[in-house]
Design an enzyme around this catalytic site. Structure first.
Site, PDB file in Angstrom:
ATOM      1  N   LYS A 202       0.821  -1.217   0.000  1.00 48.79           N
ATOM      2  CA  LYS A 202       0.000   0.000   0.000  1.00 48.79           C
ATOM      3  C   LYS A 202       0.855   1.266   0.000  1.00 48.79           C
ATOM      4  CE  LYS A 202      -4.373  -1.922   1.188  1.00 48.79           C
ATOM      5  NZ  LYS A 202      -5.478  -2.130   2.106  1.00 48.79           N
ATOM      6  N   ARG A 238      -3.241 -10.233   4.653  1.00 49.64           N
ATOM      7  CA  ARG A 238      -3.632 -10.261   3.240  1.00 49.64           C
ATOM      8  C   ARG A 238      -2.461  -9.711   2.433  1.00 49.64           C
ATOM      9  NH1 ARG A 238      -5.830  -6.817  -0.561  1.00 49.64           N
ATOM     10  NH2 ARG A 238      -7.443  -7.671  -1.928  1.00 49.64           N
TER      11      ARG A 238
END
Ligand code: HH2
Length: 262
Positions: A202, A238
């Site tokens: 991210k 994840r």
């Protein structure tokens, strides 16, 4: 949890797995590398993303799900029609970044199928969520939201023991909000449900490393984030990079044990 985005526009792997054959091969690769479950998504939720109509989302994920019926699958969707099709094709978990706020029928689909469920926190919606995220206290607000959504789904027939919670890194959050959520992850763990953490690649990671315009973070940065989250009680990570994450977590777990074998 390995990520499989069957989309043209996901922020880090957009377009790589649009052909069903490539997606199926990647799902199998993720499992062979150690993923316990593969999260299949047909709609990008990156900042600025436009919603995808249900028929297009179904067109992307159905041919893949049909060919990985032997793989443990989580369906990353906010739509009841997509979740229902995926569960019919053997998926065992629904991962909804709106925590069942977008489609009023989704909670019944999850309850009827007895599926596992991930409830994620998001402030705003993907199109505009990064414009000006604001909190008085991000951790207590995220915790209160997740508690409320947990109570909502349980009231509608979802068994509490099938639900995990996710703070939603990057979903209506600044870099500081994300860092505070990891630092104080124990306060979310204290809600009593397993916590899923999704930091992989991210943009906050790239920003912490000094690039204010970053749209992605490196694998090395993702692994440091995964280990930090694990050490604060995260139950599932994840990730796009399963092999590397399994290696990192294996070392972190061995250090915690203080010995090679259990
Ligand atoms: N993040 C993304 C997608 N799904 N699900 C959960 N539970 N938590 C998350 O933080 C989360 C998620 C965004 O990452 P990615 O799938 O790689 O990108 P895109 O949304 O662009 O497809």
């Amino acid at each position: 949890m390995g990520v499989l985005n069957v989309t043209p526009d996901s922020f880090s792997d957009g377009g790589a797995f649009l052909r069903p054959a490539d997606a199926v091969a990647h799902a199998r690769r993720l499992v062979s590398q150690g993923a316990a479950i593969v999260d299949v998504g047909g709609e990008s939720t990156r900042p600025g993303a436009e919603p995808v109509p249900a028929d297009e989302e179904l067109r992307r994920v159905t041919p893949v799900l049909e060919q990985i019926r032997d793989v443990p699958v989580s369906i990353d969707t906010s739509k009841a029609v997509v979740a229902r099709r995926a569960l019919e094709l053997g998926a065992e978990m629904v991962n909804d970044v709106t925590a069942l706020r977008a489609d009023p029928e989704l909670v019944d689909v999850v309850a009827e199928h007895g599926a596992y469920l991930c409830l994620m926190h998001m402030q705003g919606e993907p199109r505009s969520m990064q414009a000006a995220p604001r909190y008085e206290d991000v951790v207590s607000e995220v915790a209160a939201f997740l508690e409320e959504r947990l109570a909502f789904v349980v009231e509608h027939g979802v068994r509490e023991e099938l639900v995990c919670l996710d703070p939603g890194f990057g979903f209506g959050k600044t870099v500081d909000h994300n860092l505070e959520l990891i630092k104080r992850l124990d306060e979310l763990v204290a809600l009593g449900r397993p916590v899923l953490v999704a930091l992989s690649r991210k943009s906050s990671l790239g920003k912490i490393l000094g690039d204010p315009q970053a749209t992605q973070g490196s694998v090395a940065a993702s692994l440091a984030g995964a280990v930090a989250a694990y050490e604060r009680g995260a139950w599932m990570l994840r990730t796009h990079d399963v092999r590397e994450t399994v290696d990192a977590l294996t070392i972190a777990a061995a250090v915690e044990r203080g010995r090679l074998h259990v």
